[in-house]
Design an enzyme around this catalytic site. Structure first.
Site, PDB file in Angstrom:
ATOM      1  N   THR A 141      12.322  -7.882 -10.170  1.00  0.00           N
ATOM      2  CA  THR A 141      11.847  -9.404 -10.760  1.00  0.00           C
ATOM      3  C   THR A 141      10.494  -9.306  -9.675  1.00  0.00           C
ATOM      4  O   THR A 141      10.346  -8.893  -8.432  1.00  0.00           O
ATOM      5  CB  THR A 141      12.520 -10.356 -10.200  1.00  0.00           C
ATOM      6  N   GLY A 159       0.779  -1.335   0.066  1.00  0.00           N
ATOM      7  CA  GLY A 159       0.124   0.062   0.063  1.00  0.00           C
ATOM      8  C   GLY A 159       0.922   1.243   0.156  1.00  0.00           C
ATOM      9  O   GLY A 159       0.714   2.308  -0.563  1.00  0.00           O
ATOM     10  N   CYS A 189       0.629   2.807  13.614  1.00  0.00           N
ATOM     11  CA  CYS A 189       1.858   3.606  13.145  1.00  0.00           C
ATOM     12  C   CYS A 189       2.278   4.659  14.411  1.00  0.00           C
ATOM     13  O   CYS A 189       3.085   5.256  14.218  1.00  0.00           O
ATOM     14  CB  CYS A 189       1.568   4.554  11.769  1.00  0.00           C
TER      15      CYS A 189
HETATM   16  C1  LIG Z   1      -1.796  -0.583   5.739  1.00  0.00           C
HETATM   17  C2  LIG Z   1      -2.098   0.674   5.109  1.00  0.00           C
HETATM   18  C3  LIG Z   1      -1.100   1.362   4.064  1.00  0.00           C
HETATM   19  C4  LIG Z   1       0.162   0.776   3.904  1.00  0.00           C
HETATM   20  O1  LIG Z   1       0.112  -0.418   3.423  1.00  0.00           O
HETATM   21  P1  LIG Z   1       1.572  -1.378   3.314  1.00  0.00           P
HETATM   22  O2  LIG Z   1       1.096  -2.617   2.577  1.00  0.00           O
HETATM   23  O3  LIG Z   1       1.476  -1.863   4.975  1.00  0.00           O
HETATM   24  O4  LIG Z   1       2.547  -0.583   2.982  1.00  0.00           O
HETATM   25  C5  LIG Z   1      -1.541   2.332   3.547  1.00  0.00           C
HETATM   26  N1  LIG Z   1      -2.971   2.887   3.697  1.00  0.00           N
HETATM   27  C6  LIG Z   1      -3.795   2.437   4.424  1.00  0.00           C
HETATM   28  C7  LIG Z   1      -5.232   3.053   4.463  1.00  0.00           C
HETATM   29  C8  LIG Z   1      -3.458   1.225   5.032  1.00  0.00           C
HETATM   30  O5  LIG Z   1      -4.173   0.939   6.087  1.00  0.00           O
END
Ligand SMILES: *Cc1c(COP(=O)(O)O)cnc(C)c1O
Length: 387
Positions: A237, A71, A325
């Site tokens: 990759t 994400g 976080c």
């Molecule tokens: C968890 C989260 C992310 C980050 O995703 P990752 O795969 O952990 O980098 C970004 N945005 C939201 C809303 C999330 O809940």
């Protein structure tokens, strides 16, 4: 003691079906998808099958799905990629005060490179007024980025109302849909979004893999440079087992999501009603109904969320203070402050997020132990003026 996991918003366990689908791609089918021999072609086929499954889950074309590391990278690629494609200088980005750090920190970075950023406020339930977007649009606005479902408070935005405005203004709309995908139906056509971020580990897939939906025809710069995988947009990759896992998770979500959302909504509402009636000085954060089926976020006057979590942990329950976080920082959550909560409530927040293995007995166990934890902490609280 059986542990109760109530932090599905932070990450979800890999579903057994997903793990089973991934395993062959670690050893038995070792090929690099770029290789021309049979092992490579098998891996390539697995990647493309997964791409189809992800595309189908959000009603996109499979050539609009780009795999990347999660994400965070999806959010960064959407914003940096769009702005870099045009050149930063003077480009304008509109976003909200309740975005994930992956969006907000990327905006700060782009601002340092010469872009302009407008951060729009939300109301007390965490809702963005689409009219505020309309008023913020400037001649050089490149993109609007709005989180579809907030990771802390679960509030779901009215994305299609926002996309009517961005379409009319001829600007792109990105949404971080990481929390929404697999929990509520997401259809990129109906929503009218141009870019959409997905993370596998929030929908029972493995960590370290995700996808960005990029509507066909959008010019976007890579943010990683190298061998030109993912049609030149994301070098490196391919994480074949991860991609297969995300594909399987998408498929499972497609078939189980609606029934699961109904089941979780009932459990969530049992939890919310139970907490609010049993614990004085408690409030629900986020919108009462326009929220994720699995999210409950509370504030308790005069206690710290972190202390609540530590005590729940001792009672065998895993939960999060506001946001995962913020667990290492001493400032209250930017999301709760954006709702207008006073500091003492923003500090005293607890997020309980439900998922596939959550049962009614789990919820009842929380309702049994939480009131005692809160009153014990309040009795010791230096924040509470006992005068
Ligand atoms: C968890 C989260 C992310 C980050 O995703 P990752 O795969 O952990 O980098 C970004 N945005 C939201 C809303 C999330 O809940």
């Amino acid at each position: 003691m059986k542990r109760i996991y109530l932090d599905y918003a932070a990450t979800t366990p890999v579903a057994p079906e997903v793990l089973a689908a991934m395993l062959p791609y670690f050893h038995e089918t070792p090929g690099n998808p770029s290789a021309i021999y049979a092992e490579g072609q098998q891996a390539r086929q697995a990647v493309e099958t997964a791409r189809n499954s992800v595309a189908r889950l959000i009603n996109a074309r499979s050539d609009e799905i780009f795999f990347l590391s999660g994400g965070t990278e999806a959010d960064n690629m959407a914003l940096s990629g769009l702005v870099l494609a045009e050149g930063c200088k003077g480009r304008h980005i509109i976003t909200t005060s309740i975005e994930h750090h992956a969006v907000l920190e990327n905006c700060h970075f782009l601002e340092k490179q010469g872009a302009k950023v407008t951060i729009l406020p939300v109301d007390g339930d965490g809702i963005l007024d689409p009219k505020a977007v309309e008023n913020a649009v400037q001649a050089d606005t490149a993109v609007v980025s709005v989180i579809m479902a907030n990771n802390e408070i679960g509030t779901i935005q009215n994305i299609s109302a926002i996309s009517r405005i961005t379409k009319q203004a001829g600007i792109y709309l990105h949404t971080d849909a990481v929390q929404a995908i697999g929990r509520v139906p997401v259809d990129v056509q109906a929503l009218g979004v141009d870019l959409l971020s997905i993370s596998s580990h929030k929908l029972y897939g493995p960590k370290g893999i995700g996808a960005l939906y990029i509507r066909k025809g959008i010019r976007i710069s890579p943010i990683l440079w190298g061998g030109g995988q993912e049609r030149g947009r994301r070098s490196g990759t391919e994480n074949v087992p991860g991609i297969v896992g995300l594909g399987k998770a998408a498929k499972l979500a497609q078939s189980s999501m609606v029934a699961e959302a109904e089941r979780l909504t009932i459990l969530r509402d049992r939890l919310i009603a139970g907490v609010l009636t049993r614990i004085p000085g408690s409030r629900l954060n986020g919108h009462p109904t326009q929220r994720l089926p699995n999210n409950a976020n509370f504030s308790f006057d005069y206690v710290e969320g972190e202390s609540v979590c530590l005590n729940l942990d001792l009672a065998g329950i895993a939960a999060s203070p506001g946001s995962a976080c913020s667990s290492t920082s001493t400032t209250p959550s930017h999301v709760l402050l954006a709702l207008g909560l006073p500091q003492h409530q923003a500090f005293g927040s607890l997020r309980l997020s439900l998922g596939r293995w959550t049962t009614e007995a789990d919820i009842d166990r929380v309702l049994e132990v939480l009131p005692g934890i809160i009153s014990r902490l309040r009795a010791m609280s230096p924040m509470l003026n006992k005068g």
